[in-house]
Design a protein around this motif. Sequence first.
Motif, PDB file in Angstrom:
ATOM      1  N   ARG A  69       1.020  -1.281  -0.045  1.00 27.75           N
ATOM      2  CA  ARG A  69       0.006  -0.008   0.035  1.00 27.75           C
ATOM      3  C   ARG A  69       0.856   1.305  -0.013  1.00 27.75           C
ATOM      4  O   ARG A  69       0.537   2.363  -0.667  1.00 27.75           O
ATOM      5  CB  ARG A  69      -1.008  -0.058   1.320  1.00 27.75           C
ATOM      6  CG  ARG A  69      -1.893   1.080   1.266  1.00 27.75           C
ATOM      7  CD  ARG A  69      -2.442   1.318   2.792  1.00 27.75           C
ATOM      8  NE  ARG A  69      -3.339   0.035   2.796  1.00 27.75           N
ATOM      9  CZ  ARG A  69      -3.554  -0.400   3.976  1.00 27.75           C
ATOM     10  NH1 ARG A  69      -3.282   0.081   4.957  1.00 27.75           N
ATOM     11  NH2 ARG A  69      -4.497  -1.477   4.126  1.00 27.75           N
ATOM     12  N   PHE A  73       0.687   4.226  -2.860  1.00 25.51           N
ATOM     13  CA  PHE A  73       0.094   5.765  -2.157  1.00 25.51           C
ATOM     14  C   PHE A  73       1.188   6.570  -2.593  1.00 25.51           C
ATOM     15  O   PHE A  73       0.959   7.639  -3.103  1.00 25.51           O
ATOM     16  CB  PHE A  73       0.102   5.546  -0.478  1.00 25.51           C
ATOM     17  CG  PHE A  73      -0.767   6.881  -0.293  1.00 25.51           C
ATOM     18  CD1 PHE A  73      -2.175   6.794  -0.223  1.00 25.51           C
ATOM     19  CD2 PHE A  73      -0.121   7.945   0.331  1.00 25.51           C
ATOM     20  CE1 PHE A  73      -2.965   7.990  -0.053  1.00 25.51           C
ATOM     21  CE2 PHE A  73      -0.926   9.114   0.650  1.00 25.51           C
ATOM     22  CZ  PHE A  73      -2.325   9.195   0.724  1.00 25.51           C
ATOM     23  N   SER A  78      -4.420   4.176  -6.820  1.00 24.78           N
ATOM     24  CA  SER A  78      -5.656   3.592  -6.195  1.00 24.78           C
ATOM     25  C   SER A  78      -5.533   1.967  -6.498  1.00 24.78           C
ATOM     26  O   SER A  78      -4.866   1.677  -7.512  1.00 24.78           O
ATOM     27  CB  SER A  78      -6.792   4.256  -6.031  1.00 24.78           C
ATOM     28  OG  SER A  78      -7.380   3.857  -7.233  1.00 24.78           O
ATOM     29  N   SER A  84      -1.487  -1.366  -9.637  1.00 26.74           N
ATOM     30  CA  SER A  84      -1.487  -1.615  -8.039  1.00 26.74           C
ATOM     31  C   SER A  84      -1.419  -3.120  -7.936  1.00 26.74           C
ATOM     32  O   SER A  84      -1.032  -3.547  -6.931  1.00 26.74           O
ATOM     33  CB  SER A  84      -2.938  -1.265  -7.522  1.00 26.74           C
ATOM     34  OG  SER A  84      -2.915   0.134  -7.635  1.00 26.74           O
ATOM     35  N   ASP A 171     -12.120   1.577   5.365  1.00 30.95           N
ATOM     36  CA  ASP A 171     -10.838   1.913   5.155  1.00 30.95           C
ATOM     37  C   ASP A 171     -10.066   2.206   6.619  1.00 30.95           C
ATOM     38  O   ASP A 171      -9.035   1.868   6.797  1.00 30.95           O
ATOM     39  CB  ASP A 171     -10.300   3.130   4.232  1.00 30.95           C
ATOM     40  CG  ASP A 171     -10.486   2.313   2.687  1.00 30.95           C
ATOM     41  OD1 ASP A 171     -10.727   1.210   2.641  1.00 30.95           O
ATOM     42  OD2 ASP A 171     -10.432   3.176   1.680  1.00 30.95           O
ATOM     43  N   TYR A 177      -6.371   2.815   7.689  1.00 29.17           N
ATOM     44  CA  TYR A 177      -5.868   4.175   7.160  1.00 29.17           C
ATOM     45  C   TYR A 177      -6.188   5.367   8.295  1.00 29.17           C
ATOM     46  O   TYR A 177      -7.394   5.409   8.659  1.00 29.17           O
ATOM     47  CB  TYR A 177      -6.858   4.406   5.815  1.00 29.17           C
ATOM     48  CG  TYR A 177      -6.619   3.640   4.577  1.00 29.17           C
ATOM     49  CD1 TYR A 177      -6.508   2.421   4.529  1.00 29.17           C
ATOM     50  CD2 TYR A 177      -6.417   4.503   3.542  1.00 29.17           C
ATOM     51  CE1 TYR A 177      -6.275   1.683   3.588  1.00 29.17           C
ATOM     52  CE2 TYR A 177      -6.294   3.800   2.204  1.00 29.17           C
ATOM     53  CZ  TYR A 177      -6.029   2.341   2.271  1.00 29.17           C
ATOM     54  OH  TYR A 177      -5.871   1.710   1.312  1.00 29.17           O
ATOM     55  N   THR A 181      -5.716  10.074   4.986  1.00 29.07           N
ATOM     56  CA  THR A 181      -5.347   9.160   3.938  1.00 29.07           C
ATOM     57  C   THR A 181      -6.430   8.504   3.330  1.00 29.07           C
ATOM     58  O   THR A 181      -6.503   8.529   1.906  1.00 29.07           O
ATOM     59  CB  THR A 181      -4.298   8.115   4.457  1.00 29.07           C
ATOM     60  OG1 THR A 181      -3.289   8.978   5.027  1.00 29.07           O
ATOM     61  CG2 THR A 181      -3.745   7.266   3.483  1.00 29.07           C
ATOM     62  N   ASN A 185      -7.339   8.813  -0.829  1.00 32.45           N
ATOM     63  CA  ASN A 185      -7.394   7.362  -1.282  1.00 32.45           C
ATOM     64  C   ASN A 185      -8.516   7.354  -2.290  1.00 32.45           C
ATOM     65  O   ASN A 185      -8.923   6.808  -3.429  1.00 32.45           O
ATOM     66  CB  ASN A 185      -7.182   6.237  -0.490  1.00 32.45           C
ATOM     67  CG  ASN A 185      -7.132   4.895  -1.331  1.00 32.45           C
ATOM     68  OD1 ASN A 185      -6.258   4.485  -1.974  1.00 32.45           O
ATOM     69  ND2 ASN A 185      -8.110   3.955  -1.025  1.00 32.45           N
ATOM     70  N   TYR A 186     -10.034   7.665  -1.606  1.00 37.90           N
ATOM     71  CA  TYR A 186     -11.254   7.642  -2.147  1.00 37.90           C
ATOM     72  C   TYR A 186     -11.303   8.543  -3.331  1.00 37.90           C
ATOM     73  O   TYR A 186     -11.895   8.089  -4.469  1.00 37.90           O
ATOM     74  CB  TYR A 186     -12.317   8.206  -1.236  1.00 37.90           C
ATOM     75  CG  TYR A 186     -13.774   8.124  -1.821  1.00 37.90           C
ATOM     76  CD1 TYR A 186     -14.278   6.876  -1.777  1.00 37.90           C
ATOM     77  CD2 TYR A 186     -14.284   9.380  -2.218  1.00 37.90           C
ATOM     78  CE1 TYR A 186     -15.640   6.883  -2.055  1.00 37.90           C
ATOM     79  CE2 TYR A 186     -15.526   9.264  -2.830  1.00 37.90           C
ATOM     80  CZ  TYR A 186     -16.031   8.129  -2.762  1.00 37.90           C
ATOM     81  OH  TYR A 186     -17.419   8.002  -3.410  1.00 37.90           O
ATOM     82  N   ARG A 188      -8.837   9.300  -5.341  1.00 37.74           N
ATOM     83  CA  ARG A 188      -8.131   8.689  -6.448  1.00 37.74           C
ATOM     84  C   ARG A 188      -8.852   7.738  -7.153  1.00 37.74           C
ATOM     85  O   ARG A 188      -8.668   7.355  -8.036  1.00 37.74           O
ATOM     86  CB  ARG A 188      -6.696   8.453  -6.035  1.00 37.74           C
ATOM     87  CG  ARG A 188      -5.758   9.425  -5.363  1.00 37.74           C
ATOM     88  CD  ARG A 188      -4.402   9.002  -4.751  1.00 37.74           C
ATOM     89  NE  ARG A 188      -3.669   9.770  -4.669  1.00 37.74           N
ATOM     90  CZ  ARG A 188      -2.286   9.793  -3.838  1.00 37.74           C
ATOM     91  NH1 ARG A 188      -2.213   8.573  -3.169  1.00 37.74           N
ATOM     92  NH2 ARG A 188      -1.524  10.806  -3.604  1.00 37.74           N
TER      93      ARG A 188
END
Length: 225
Positions: A69, A73, A78, A84, A171, A177, A181, A185-186, A188
Amino acid sequence: MSKLRQHEVVALLAQRVGDLQRSGGTVVIAFGGEGNCHKTTITLLLCEYLARSGINATFLEIDSFARDRGERFREGISGYDPHSFDSASFHRALMLLADGKPVAVPYYDHQTGRSCLNATCEEHPHEVQPGRVVVAVGLFFTIQPDALRPELRIFFRSRGRGKLISRLRRDIRNRGYPPTTALINYVRMRRDYRRWMQPAITDCDWVIDVDGSTYKLRFRRGAMA
């Protein structure tokens, strides 16, 4: 079709998979789409349902092949971006399962965001056994159409007003998370969803809209014929 409960969705899936399985050989189906749509839960229930009918089923998750992760990041991507994952290894493992062979896979810990690559490690499950039905659980851009074509492709799509809150809650609580963060992330994920995942909808057999504990099925390409 009207809204359905989870057990009704599983029963419909089992009926369709059973029809496909009668043609002989290993049946490969693919569950893709958005996260937090109960794909893994439905996969487990489907495997149990099929087992009661005498059909041995197994599954392989793309999450097992996720990169760490922190690395993702830092790159600003994401889990909806194909970079990923080690997609090539996921696909090789899927091909082996479809050929009736067991595979050793990494174990990805969602709480820590790290993978265990030691196949001899006894702390985590690493081996996946083949079955007459193989469910590939992940993102559709990882299914290479020139190498393997699932007999049934299903896209899970999140619906409802609580979509953002539900994702952030998972998350933060389940994946460790920090709140900031999780929000980054959401954002992205929404960007990567539009770029990488949304185009796959038109090539699916079923689309399942998920709103909390209810589901709505949309059939495409004559999948119920």
